[in-house]
Design a protein around this motif. Structure first.
Motif, PDB file in Angstrom:
ATOM      1  N   ILE B  24      33.494 -29.997  33.692  1.00 59.86           N
ATOM      2  CA  ILE B  24      32.911 -30.344  32.390  1.00 59.86           C
ATOM      3  C   ILE B  24      31.667 -31.205  32.587  1.00 59.86           C
ATOM      4  O   ILE B  24      30.639 -30.991  31.940  1.00 59.86           O
ATOM      5  CB  ILE B  24      33.961 -31.039  31.483  1.00 59.86           C
ATOM      6  N   VAL B  25      31.743 -32.146  33.504  1.00 60.51           N
ATOM      7  CA  VAL B  25      30.564 -32.973  33.804  1.00 60.51           C
ATOM      8  C   VAL B  25      29.427 -32.091  34.331  1.00 60.51           C
ATOM      9  O   VAL B  25      28.271 -32.218  33.915  1.00 60.51           O
ATOM     10  CB  VAL B  25      30.922 -34.082  34.821  1.00 60.51           C
ATOM     11  N   SER B  26      29.754 -31.163  35.217  1.00 61.11           N
ATOM     12  CA  SER B  26      28.731 -30.252  35.750  1.00 61.11           C
ATOM     13  C   SER B  26      28.077 -29.425  34.654  1.00 61.11           C
ATOM     14  O   SER B  26      26.870 -29.183  34.682  1.00 61.11           O
ATOM     15  CB  SER B  26      29.340 -29.290  36.765  1.00 61.11           C
ATOM     16  N   LEU B  27      28.870 -28.978  33.703  1.00 61.79           N
ATOM     17  CA  LEU B  27      28.337 -28.149  32.612  1.00 61.79           C
ATOM     18  C   LEU B  27      27.230 -28.872  31.861  1.00 61.79           C
ATOM     19  O   LEU B  27      26.243 -28.260  31.455  1.00 61.79           O
ATOM     20  CB  LEU B  27      29.456 -27.796  31.622  1.00 61.79           C
ATOM     21  N   ILE B  70      36.810 -10.808  40.672  1.00 63.44           N
ATOM     22  CA  ILE B  70      37.957 -10.846  41.586  1.00 63.44           C
ATOM     23  C   ILE B  70      37.635  -9.984  42.795  1.00 63.44           C
ATOM     24  O   ILE B  70      36.753  -9.124  42.740  1.00 63.44           O
ATOM     25  CB  ILE B  70      39.262 -10.349  40.918  1.00 63.44           C
ATOM     26  N   GLY B  71      38.348 -10.248  43.880  1.00 65.18           N
ATOM     27  CA  GLY B  71      38.134  -9.448  45.078  1.00 65.18           C
ATOM     28  C   GLY B  71      38.887 -10.039  46.243  1.00 65.18           C
ATOM     29  O   GLY B  71      39.840 -10.804  46.062  1.00 65.18           O
ATOM     30  N   SER B  72      38.449  -9.653  47.446  1.00 58.81           N
ATOM     31  CA  SER B  72      39.046 -10.230  48.645  1.00 58.81           C
ATOM     32  C   SER B  72      37.924 -10.577  49.612  1.00 58.81           C
ATOM     33  O   SER B  72      36.871  -9.949  49.604  1.00 58.81           O
ATOM     34  CB  SER B  72      40.037  -9.259  49.291  1.00 58.81           C
ATOM     35  N   GLU B  73      38.154 -11.593  50.429  1.00 57.32           N
ATOM     36  CA  GLU B  73      37.134 -12.004  51.391  1.00 57.32           C
ATOM     37  C   GLU B  73      37.801 -12.618  52.611  1.00 57.32           C
ATOM     38  O   GLU B  73      38.909 -13.146  52.535  1.00 57.32           O
ATOM     39  CB  GLU B  73      36.158 -13.006  50.765  1.00 57.32           C
ATOM     40  N   ARG B  74      37.096 -12.540  53.693  1.00 57.40           N
ATOM     41  CA  ARG B  74      37.597 -13.096  54.944  1.00 57.40           C
ATOM     42  C   ARG B  74      37.239 -14.573  55.029  1.00 57.40           C
ATOM     43  O   ARG B  74      36.094 -14.968  54.783  1.00 57.40           O
ATOM     44  CB  ARG B  74      36.972 -12.343  56.115  1.00 57.40           C
ATOM     45  N   VAL B  75      38.232 -15.399  55.350  1.00 58.38           N
ATOM     46  CA  VAL B  75      37.978 -16.812  55.639  1.00 58.38           C
ATOM     47  C   VAL B  75      38.617 -17.071  56.995  1.00 58.38           C
ATOM     48  O   VAL B  75      39.846 -17.013  57.137  1.00 58.38           O
ATOM     49  CB  VAL B  75      38.603 -17.741  54.574  1.00 58.38           C
ATOM     50  N   GLY B  76      37.767 -17.302  58.003  1.00 57.18           N
ATOM     51  CA  GLY B  76      38.288 -17.402  59.368  1.00 57.18           C
ATOM     52  C   GLY B  76      38.854 -16.044  59.768  1.00 57.18           C
ATOM     53  O   GLY B  76      38.174 -15.034  59.658  1.00 57.18           O
ATOM     54  N   ARG B  77      40.110 -16.025  60.176  1.00 52.50           N
ATOM     55  CA  ARG B  77      40.688 -14.748  60.627  1.00 52.50           C
ATOM     56  C   ARG B  77      41.489 -14.035  59.552  1.00 52.50           C
ATOM     57  O   ARG B  77      42.031 -12.961  59.794  1.00 52.50           O
ATOM     58  CB  ARG B  77      41.635 -15.005  61.811  1.00 52.50           C
ATOM     59  N   ARG B  78      41.618 -14.686  58.395  1.00 47.21           N
ATOM     60  CA  ARG B  78      42.481 -14.095  57.371  1.00 47.21           C
ATOM     61  C   ARG B  78      41.678 -13.570  56.191  1.00 47.21           C
ATOM     62  O   ARG B  78      40.570 -14.025  55.931  1.00 47.21           O
ATOM     63  CB  ARG B  78      43.501 -15.125  56.889  1.00 47.21           C
ATOM     64  N   ILE B  79      42.266 -12.632  55.487  1.00 50.36           N
ATOM     65  CA  ILE B  79      41.646 -12.101  54.272  1.00 50.36           C
ATOM     66  C   ILE B  79      42.428 -12.637  53.073  1.00 50.36           C
ATOM     67  O   ILE B  79      43.652 -12.565  53.040  1.00 50.36           O
ATOM     68  CB  ILE B  79      41.636 -10.562  54.288  1.00 50.36           C
ATOM     69  N   PHE B  80      41.695 -13.203  52.138  1.00 52.31           N
ATOM     70  CA  PHE B  80      42.317 -13.794  50.957  1.00 52.31           C
ATOM     71  C   PHE B  80      41.830 -13.091  49.688  1.00 52.31           C
ATOM     72  O   PHE B  80      40.644 -12.766  49.579  1.00 52.31           O
ATOM     73  CB  PHE B  80      41.903 -15.271  50.820  1.00 52.31           C
ATOM     74  N   PRO B  81      42.733 -12.935  48.702  1.00 54.11           N
ATOM     75  CA  PRO B  81      42.251 -12.567  47.377  1.00 54.11           C
ATOM     76  C   PRO B  81      41.574 -13.789  46.753  1.00 54.11           C
ATOM     77  O   PRO B  81      41.896 -14.927  47.115  1.00 54.11           O
ATOM     78  CB  PRO B  81      43.538 -12.223  46.610  1.00 54.11           C
ATOM     79  N   TYR B  82      40.612 -13.550  45.872  1.00 53.01           N
ATOM     80  CA  TYR B  82      39.960 -14.682  45.210  1.00 53.01           C
ATOM     81  C   TYR B  82      39.638 -14.359  43.762  1.00 53.01           C
ATOM     82  O   TYR B  82      39.629 -13.186  43.359  1.00 53.01           O
ATOM     83  CB  TYR B  82      38.661 -15.093  45.941  1.00 53.01           C
ATOM     84  N   ILE B  83      39.382 -15.431  43.029  1.00 55.40           N
ATOM     85  CA  ILE B  83      38.869 -15.309  41.674  1.00 55.40           C
ATOM     86  C   ILE B  83      37.679 -16.244  41.540  1.00 55.40           C
ATOM     87  O   ILE B  83      37.693 -17.346  42.109  1.00 55.40           O
ATOM     88  CB  ILE B  83      39.956 -15.635  40.616  1.00 55.40           C
ATOM     89  N   GLU B  84      36.647 -15.789  40.852  1.00 54.49           N
ATOM     90  CA  GLU B  84      35.504 -16.638  40.499  1.00 54.49           C
ATOM     91  C   GLU B  84      35.359 -16.614  38.989  1.00 54.49           C
ATOM     92  O   GLU B  84      35.157 -15.543  38.407  1.00 54.49           O
ATOM     93  CB  GLU B  84      34.203 -16.111  41.103  1.00 54.49           C
ATOM     94  N   ILE B  85      35.475 -17.778  38.386  1.00 48.40           N
ATOM     95  CA  ILE B  85      35.397 -17.888  36.931  1.00 48.40           C
ATOM     96  C   ILE B  85      34.064 -18.551  36.598  1.00 48.40           C
ATOM     97  O   ILE B  85      33.835 -19.705  36.954  1.00 48.40           O
ATOM     98  CB  ILE B  85      36.566 -18.736  36.393  1.00 48.40           C
ATOM     99  N   LYS B  86      33.177 -17.798  35.947  1.00 47.73           N
ATOM    100  CA  LYS B  86      31.842 -18.326  35.628  1.00 47.73           C
ATOM    101  C   LYS B  86      31.813 -18.782  34.184  1.00 47.73           C
ATOM    102  O   LYS B  86      32.078 -17.985  33.273  1.00 47.73           O
ATOM    103  CB  LYS B  86      30.775 -17.250  35.844  1.00 47.73           C
ATOM    104  N   VAL B  87      31.480 -20.050  33.989  1.00 47.97           N
ATOM    105  CA  VAL B  87      31.454 -20.621  32.637  1.00 47.97           C
ATOM    106  C   VAL B  87      30.130 -21.318  32.384  1.00 47.97           C
ATOM    107  O   VAL B  87      29.416 -21.723  33.315  1.00 47.97           O
ATOM    108  CB  VAL B  87      32.617 -21.630  32.422  1.00 47.97           C
ATOM    109  N   LYS B  88      29.809 -21.449  31.098  1.00 43.30           N
ATOM    110  CA  LYS B  88      28.638 -22.223  30.694  1.00 43.30           C
ATOM    111  C   LYS B  88      28.906 -22.818  29.318  1.00 43.30           C
ATOM    112  O   LYS B  88      29.952 -22.560  28.712  1.00 43.30           O
ATOM    113  CB  LYS B  88      27.390 -21.346  30.675  1.00 43.30           C
ATOM    114  N   ILE B  89      27.932 -23.605  28.828  1.00 41.63           N
ATOM    115  CA  ILE B  89      28.054 -24.102  27.456  1.00 41.63           C
ATOM    116  C   ILE B  89      26.878 -23.601  26.638  1.00 41.63           C
ATOM    117  O   ILE B  89      25.883 -23.158  27.185  1.00 41.63           O
ATOM    118  CB  ILE B  89      28.108 -25.647  27.365  1.00 41.63           C
TER     119      ILE B  89
END
Lengths: 89, 89
Positions: B24-27, B70-89
Protein backbone atom coordinates in the motif's frame (compact mmCIF):
# COMPACT_ATOMS: atom_id res chain seq x y z
CA UNK A 1 -15.96 -10.94 -20.13
CA UNK A 2 -18.58 -12.68 -22.23
CA UNK A 3 -17.06 -16.10 -21.96
CA UNK A 4 -19.35 -18.89 -20.75
CA UNK A 5 -18.22 -21.60 -18.37
CA UNK A 6 -18.07 -24.84 -20.34
CA UNK A 7 -16.73 -26.79 -17.38
CA UNK A 8 -15.72 -25.96 -13.81
CA UNK A 9 -13.03 -28.14 -12.27
CA UNK A 10 -12.62 -27.65 -8.55
CA UNK A 11 -9.21 -28.75 -7.32
CA UNK A 12 -9.04 -30.95 -4.23
CA UNK A 13 -7.09 -33.94 -3.03
CA UNK A 14 -6.80 -35.71 -6.40
CA UNK A 15 -3.68 -36.02 -8.54
CA UNK A 16 -2.51 -32.96 -10.43
CA UNK A 17 -2.18 -35.05 -13.61
CA UNK A 18 -5.73 -36.34 -13.35
CA UNK A 19 -7.12 -32.82 -13.07
CA UNK A 20 -4.97 -31.73 -16.00
CA UNK A 21 -6.21 -34.59 -18.15
CA UNK A 22 -9.83 -33.95 -17.19
CA UNK A 23 -9.43 -30.30 -18.15
CA UNK A 24 -7.80 -31.20 -21.48
CA UNK A 25 -10.69 -33.55 -22.30
CA UNK A 26 -13.15 -30.78 -21.38
CA UNK A 27 -11.36 -28.31 -23.64
CA UNK A 28 -11.96 -30.56 -26.65
CA UNK A 29 -15.71 -30.36 -26.11
CA UNK A 30 -16.05 -26.59 -25.73
CA UNK A 31 -18.35 -24.50 -27.87
CA UNK A 32 -17.22 -21.11 -29.12
CA UNK A 33 -16.99 -18.51 -26.36
CA UNK A 34 -16.75 -21.18 -23.70
CA UNK A 35 -13.89 -21.63 -21.26
CA UNK A 36 -12.82 -24.29 -18.79
CA UNK A 37 -12.39 -22.89 -15.28
CA UNK A 38 -9.83 -24.45 -12.95
CA UNK A 39 -10.66 -23.31 -9.44
CA UNK A 40 -8.64 -23.74 -6.26
CA UNK A 41 -9.38 -22.46 -2.78
CA UNK A 42 -6.98 -22.02 0.14
CA UNK A 43 -4.36 -24.75 0.22
CA UNK A 44 -5.41 -25.93 -3.27
CA UNK A 45 -4.53 -22.66 -5.00
CA UNK A 46 -0.95 -23.78 -5.61
CA UNK A 47 -2.18 -27.07 -7.07
CA UNK A 48 -4.56 -25.23 -9.41
CA UNK A 49 -1.53 -23.45 -10.89
CA UNK A 50 0.32 -26.78 -11.06
CA UNK A 51 -2.60 -28.13 -13.09
CA UNK A 52 -2.39 -25.17 -15.48
CA UNK A 53 1.38 -25.59 -15.79
CA UNK A 54 1.02 -29.29 -16.58
CA UNK A 55 -1.62 -28.52 -19.23
CA UNK A 56 0.70 -25.87 -20.70
CA UNK A 57 3.61 -28.33 -20.78
CA UNK A 58 1.45 -30.90 -22.61
CA UNK A 59 -0.40 -28.54 -24.96
CA UNK A 60 2.04 -25.70 -25.58
CA UNK A 61 0.76 -22.78 -27.61
CA UNK A 62 -2.57 -24.43 -28.33
CA UNK A 63 -3.62 -23.71 -24.73
CA UNK A 64 -4.83 -20.14 -24.27
CA UNK A 65 -4.90 -18.51 -20.84
CA UNK A 66 -8.00 -16.31 -21.03
CA UNK A 67 -8.07 -14.75 -17.56
CA UNK A 68 -7.02 -15.34 -13.98
CA UNK A 69 -9.36 -14.16 -11.23
CA UNK A 70 -8.42 -14.01 -7.57
CA UNK A 71 -10.37 -13.04 -4.48
CA UNK A 72 -11.94 -14.37 -1.32
CA UNK A 73 -15.25 -16.09 -0.70
CA UNK A 74 -17.19 -17.64 2.13
CA UNK A 75 -17.57 -21.42 2.17
CA UNK A 76 -19.68 -22.47 5.12
CA UNK A 77 -18.44 -20.41 8.05
CA UNK A 78 -14.97 -19.70 6.73
CA UNK A 79 -13.56 -17.28 4.24
CA UNK A 80 -11.06 -18.66 1.76
CA UNK A 81 -8.80 -17.06 -0.82
CA UNK A 82 -9.37 -18.51 -4.28
CA UNK A 83 -8.04 -18.54 -7.80
CA UNK A 84 -10.01 -19.15 -11.01
CA UNK A 85 -7.94 -19.95 -14.07
CA UNK A 86 -9.91 -19.62 -17.31
CA UNK A 87 -8.49 -21.48 -20.29
CA UNK A 88 -9.57 -22.35 -23.81
CA UNK A 89 -8.11 -23.74 -27.03
CA UNK B 1 0.96 -4.65 -21.35
CA UNK B 2 3.02 -1.50 -21.17
CA UNK B 3 2.94 -1.21 -17.44
CA UNK B 4 6.27 -0.73 -15.67
CA UNK B 5 7.14 -2.40 -12.40
CA UNK B 6 7.24 0.31 -9.73
CA UNK B 7 7.90 -2.19 -6.96
CA UNK B 8 8.23 -5.96 -6.73
CA UNK B 9 7.25 -7.55 -3.44
CA UNK B 10 8.27 -11.19 -3.12
CA UNK B 11 6.19 -13.03 -0.56
CA UNK B 12 8.01 -15.17 1.98
CA UNK B 13 7.78 -15.99 5.66
CA UNK B 14 6.72 -12.52 6.84
CA UNK B 15 3.28 -11.48 8.05
CA UNK B 16 0.53 -11.07 5.49
CA UNK B 17 -0.39 -7.68 6.99
CA UNK B 18 3.17 -6.40 6.74
CA UNK B 19 3.35 -7.30 3.05
CA UNK B 20 -0.03 -5.67 2.49
CA UNK B 21 1.06 -2.46 4.21
CA UNK B 22 4.34 -2.39 2.33
CA UNK B 23 2.46 -2.74 -0.95
CA UNK B 24 0.00 0.00 0.00
CA UNK B 25 2.86 2.37 0.79
CA UNK B 26 4.48 1.49 -2.55
CA UNK B 27 1.24 2.21 -4.40
CA UNK B 28 1.24 5.77 -3.11
CA UNK B 29 4.60 6.43 -4.72
CA UNK B 30 3.85 5.05 -8.18
CA UNK B 31 4.28 7.06 -11.34
CA UNK B 32 1.73 6.81 -14.12
CA UNK B 33 1.82 3.47 -15.94
CA UNK B 34 3.57 1.80 -13.02
CA UNK B 35 2.26 -1.15 -11.05
CA UNK B 36 3.19 -2.92 -7.84
CA UNK B 37 3.82 -6.63 -8.36
CA UNK B 38 3.07 -9.08 -5.57
CA UNK B 39 4.85 -12.31 -6.36
CA UNK B 40 4.54 -15.67 -4.66
CA UNK B 41 6.20 -18.96 -5.57
CA UNK B 42 5.20 -22.46 -4.51
CA UNK B 43 3.85 -22.55 -0.98
CA UNK B 44 3.71 -18.74 -0.90
CA UNK B 45 1.20 -18.44 -3.74
CA UNK B 46 -1.75 -18.68 -1.37
CA UNK B 47 -0.26 -15.99 0.85
CA UNK B 48 0.25 -13.69 -2.14
CA UNK B 49 -3.52 -13.86 -2.74
CA UNK B 50 -4.12 -13.28 0.99
CA UNK B 51 -2.01 -10.12 0.69
CA UNK B 52 -4.11 -8.93 -2.25
CA UNK B 53 -7.34 -9.72 -0.39
CA UNK B 54 -6.18 -7.78 2.66
CA UNK B 55 -5.25 -4.80 0.47
CA UNK B 56 -8.67 -5.00 -1.20
CA UNK B 57 -10.42 -5.10 2.19
CA UNK B 58 -8.50 -2.02 3.33
CA UNK B 59 -8.62 -0.03 0.07
CA UNK B 60 -11.87 -1.09 -1.58
CA UNK B 61 -12.53 0.25 -5.05
CA UNK B 62 -9.43 2.46 -5.03
CA UNK B 63 -7.30 -0.67 -5.54
CA UNK B 64 -7.22 -1.79 -9.16
CA UNK B 65 -6.26 -5.33 -10.13
CA UNK B 66 -4.38 -4.84 -13.39
CA UNK B 67 -3.39 -8.40 -14.26
CA UNK B 68 -2.66 -11.78 -12.75
CA UNK B 69 0.08 -13.87 -14.34
CA UNK B 70 0.73 -17.51 -13.52
CA UNK B 71 3.36 -19.94 -14.69
CA UNK B 72 6.41 -21.89 -13.65
CA UNK B 73 10.05 -20.87 -13.36
CA UNK B 74 13.34 -22.33 -12.32
CA UNK B 75 14.88 -21.11 -9.07
CA UNK B 76 18.24 -22.78 -8.53
CA UNK B 77 17.72 -26.43 -9.40
CA UNK B 78 13.99 -26.57 -8.82
CA UNK B 79 10.98 -25.50 -10.83
CA UNK B 80 8.28 -23.63 -8.94
CA UNK B 81 4.78 -22.53 -9.87
CA UNK B 82 4.31 -18.80 -9.35
CA UNK B 83 1.75 -16.05 -9.33
CA UNK B 84 2.32 -12.37 -10.10
CA UNK B 85 -0.45 -10.03 -9.01
CA UNK B 86 -0.18 -6.58 -10.62
CA UNK B 87 -2.03 -3.79 -8.85
CA UNK B 88 -2.27 -0.02 -9.05
CA UNK B 89 -4.39 2.82 -7.73
Amino acid sequence: MAEKIGDLIIIGNGDTSEYALRAIVSLRGLSENEVVVIKGRGEFIEKAIDVYNEMKARMGESLKLVKVNIGSERVGRRIFPYIEIKVKI
